[in-house]
Design a protein around this motif. Structure first.
Motif, short mmCIF file in Angstrom:
data_model
loop_
_atom_site.label_atom_id
_atom_site.label_comp_id
_atom_site.label_asym_id
_atom_site.label_seq_id
_atom_site.Cartn_x
_atom_site.Cartn_y
_atom_site.Cartn_z
N VAL A 176 -49.98 -18.97 67.23
CA VAL A 176 -49.64 -17.60 67.63
C VAL A 176 -50.64 -17.10 68.67
O VAL A 176 -51.86 -17.26 68.50
CB VAL A 176 -49.63 -16.65 66.41
CG1 VAL A 176 -49.47 -15.20 66.86
CG2 VAL A 176 -48.52 -17.03 65.45
N HIS A 206 -53.34 -7.96 72.89
CA HIS A 206 -53.50 -6.57 72.46
C HIS A 206 -54.35 -5.84 73.50
O HIS A 206 -55.57 -5.69 73.34
CB HIS A 206 -54.17 -6.56 71.08
CG HIS A 206 -54.28 -5.21 70.46
ND1 HIS A 206 -53.62 -4.09 70.93
CD2 HIS A 206 -55.00 -4.78 69.36
CE1 HIS A 206 -53.92 -3.05 70.18
NE2 HIS A 206 -54.76 -3.44 69.23
N ILE A 217 -42.57 -9.02 69.18
CA ILE A 217 -42.67 -10.44 68.81
C ILE A 217 -41.82 -11.24 69.78
O ILE A 217 -40.61 -11.03 69.87
CB ILE A 217 -42.22 -10.69 67.37
CG1 ILE A 217 -43.07 -9.86 66.39
CG2 ILE A 217 -42.32 -12.17 67.03
CD1 ILE A 217 -42.62 -9.98 64.94
N ALA A 256 -50.69 -13.91 59.02
CA ALA A 256 -49.92 -12.99 59.88
C ALA A 256 -50.17 -11.55 59.46
O ALA A 256 -50.40 -10.67 60.31
CB ALA A 256 -48.44 -13.33 59.80
N PHE A 279 -44.83 -11.20 59.93
CA PHE A 279 -45.23 -10.28 61.00
C PHE A 279 -44.33 -9.04 61.02
O PHE A 279 -44.83 -7.90 61.10
CB PHE A 279 -45.17 -10.98 62.36
CG PHE A 279 -46.43 -11.67 62.77
CD1 PHE A 279 -47.61 -10.96 62.94
CD2 PHE A 279 -46.45 -13.04 63.02
CE1 PHE A 279 -48.79 -11.59 63.34
CE2 PHE A 279 -47.61 -13.69 63.41
CZ PHE A 279 -48.79 -12.97 63.56
N ILE A 335 -46.88 -10.39 70.38
CA ILE A 335 -47.17 -11.54 69.52
C ILE A 335 -46.28 -12.68 69.97
O ILE A 335 -45.06 -12.62 69.84
CB ILE A 335 -46.90 -11.21 68.04
CG1 ILE A 335 -47.76 -10.03 67.58
CG2 ILE A 335 -47.15 -12.43 67.16
CD1 ILE A 335 -47.33 -9.45 66.25
N VAL A 352 -51.83 -13.63 70.49
CA VAL A 352 -51.74 -12.17 70.35
C VAL A 352 -52.40 -11.51 71.56
O VAL A 352 -53.58 -11.72 71.83
CB VAL A 352 -52.41 -11.68 69.05
CG1 VAL A 352 -52.31 -10.16 68.95
CG2 VAL A 352 -51.77 -12.34 67.84
#
Length: 482
Positions: free
Chosen positions: A82, A86, A67, A104, A54, A34, A84
């Motif tokens: 943000v 994944h 993070i 979040a 988060f 993140i 992300v």
């Protein structure tokens, strides 16, 4: 190549390998990451609360993720922003705007835990794909040409290894292996003009400093940014400080200086902290200080905090401020390059000017000349604020029109109101009405239109703005600050 040069290359190669190993090990684990923007704009929008949310959600749902802190991507209207990543989900890295603490938690629950990327909340994917809209489909991304902002919002500004793994400090290695004249010739051929406002040839200024013999020379990076609505330098310092540090070190090598000062206003505490941290980390790796990379080149950089006087952005007032005197401009000549800080020859360049140096030295002057216009090569970085839909930082090729910047890139005027004027070039610049919207953005075109490039602040005004009050405000501001 001499044995000493071989040793210098080996030392840098070892540092770069360590950086690549660290970064690759961190990112190859497959664990979700993140990336949270924590420059001043992100912090002001609530990034710390978002980060805390988060952390709590990851713990409560027993989800493993890292993070990472990054700087500003330039999309200040969308903070907290943000990204992300994944990998296990099969989706590319996704950018989410305006991530509140509640959002979040939703991202952790729906995306990181259950695999639903929350299409309704995303801005887009950072890579082309068939599942999620690509951010480059949006004009706010598509029309930009990022050089100095290329890594802003992408890397951790406090992690020198991320900068090195992305190619950082390679230009400094090249500078150490080159002669002073060779470096300056590259700057002359590039046509780079100072981005502090005056637009003077960077190569010519460096050549004047190089030619001075028998005296210690001082190098100053001017990061005193006082124009209303301007925050380009602050954001670059907060988001990629090593880029500036590398540019300063290259310039010091080129002109024969061993001491440099970064003059930052005290109202920029995040920038001050990150630049100081960058200097410390570079010194620890031998990229700054005495005998850089085992060479005979010394470059020592320190930070001086200005007290927030607008007039100290003028170089002679800035010099007096460092000397402990009241920041009042003095008549020239002598110019600082002849007699500056403590009576010594002093070269002063802006944050953005130094930021271009590593790119030019690494990719060559012809590459830089291929961007922008003939007399204003390269890009321009603007902070576009006021009555505009998508305010923030924008980096565009020189020559793009005001209309394209304000309407196509920044979304135009909100509320279906009409455009009235844009104030450009700081308080001493000018306001251009609608009839000037097709003016190209470059040093000469803006000057011919009655404005100026300045340091890059741009304030957009809609039909409700009273130009009499605007004129009063800027005249009053300039009078008081002078």
């Amino acid at each position: 190549m001499s044995r000493n040069n071989d040793s210098i290359v080996q030392t840098f190669t070892s540092i770069r390998r360590e950086a690549e190993t660290r970064v690759n090990a961190s990112r190859s684990s497959g664990m979700p990451r993140i990336y949270l923007g924590k420059a001043t704009c992100g912090l002001a929008a609530g990034a710390l609360d978002t980060e805390r949310s988060f952390e709590e959600a990851l713990k409560e749902l027993d989800v493993r993720a890292v993070i990472s802190t990054v700087g500003c991507l330039g999309h200040c209207y969308a903070e907290p922003l943000v990204l992300v990543d994944h990998p296990a989900s099969g989706f590319p890295p996704i950018l989410y705007p305006n991530v509140t603490p509640g959002k979040a938690r939703m991202i952790v629950k729906s995306f990181l835990s259950d695999g639903d990327p929350l299409y309704e909340y995303m801005l887009g994917a950072m890579e082309p794909n068939d599942m999620v809209p690509h951010v480059m489909d949006y004009p706010r991304f598509r029309f930009e040409k990022r050089l100095v902002m290329e890594k802003c919002g992408i890397i951790d500004p406090d992690d020198i290894f991320e900068y090195i793994a992305a190619g950082g400090y390679s230009a400094l290695l090249k500078a150490i292996q080159s002669s002073r004249r060779e470096i300056i010739n590259e700057m002359l051929l590039s046509g780079l003009r100072g981005r502090g406002g005056a637009g003077f040839s960077t190569g010519e200024k460096w050549e004047m400093a190089r030619a001075i013999r028998g005296k210690e020379k001082i190098l100053i990076c001017n990061a005193d940014e006082g124009d209303p609505g301007a925050y380009m330098d602050r954001t670059i310092l907060e988001s990629n400080p090593h880029q500036i540090i590398e540019g300063i070190a290259i310039c010091a090598r080129a002109i024969g200086a061993s001491r440099a000062i970064v003059y930052i206003r005290a109202e920029y505490p995040v920038a001050v902290r990150r630049v100081r941290n960058a200097i410390t980390k570079a010194e620890e790796l031998g990229l700054l200080g005495k005998g850089i990379l085992g060479s005979d080149i010394d470059v020592n950089i320190s930070v001086f905090q200005g007290s927030g006087a607008f007039v100290c952005g003028e170089e002679t007032a800035l010099i007096r401020s460092i000397e402990g005197r009241r920041g009042v401009p003095r008549l020239r000549p002598p110019y600082p390059i002849q007699e500056g800080l403590w009576g010594l020859p002093t070269l002063i360049n802006n944050v953005k000017t130094f930021s271009y140096i590593p790119h030019i030295l690494q990719k060559g002057p012809s590459w830089f000349r291929g961007i922008g216009t003939e007399n204003s090569p390269g890009t321009a970085v603007f902070s576009v604020v006021g009555d505009v839909l998508h305010p923030g930082l924008v980096e565009i090729p020189m020559g793009v029109s005001l209309r394209t910047l304000i309407f196509d890139i920044c979304g135009g005027i909100p509320g279906r109101k009409r455009f009235k004027a844009v104030q450009i070039g700081g308080p001493s610049g000018g306001c251009l009405p609608e009839s000037f919207l097709d003016t190209p953005i470059d040093f000469d075109s803006l000057a011919n239109a009655g404005a100026m490039m300045g340091s890059g602040g741009m304030v957009v005004m809609d039909e409700d703005a009273c130009m009499v009050n605007i004129a009063r405000y800027f005249i009053d501001f300039t009078r008081k600050e002078s």
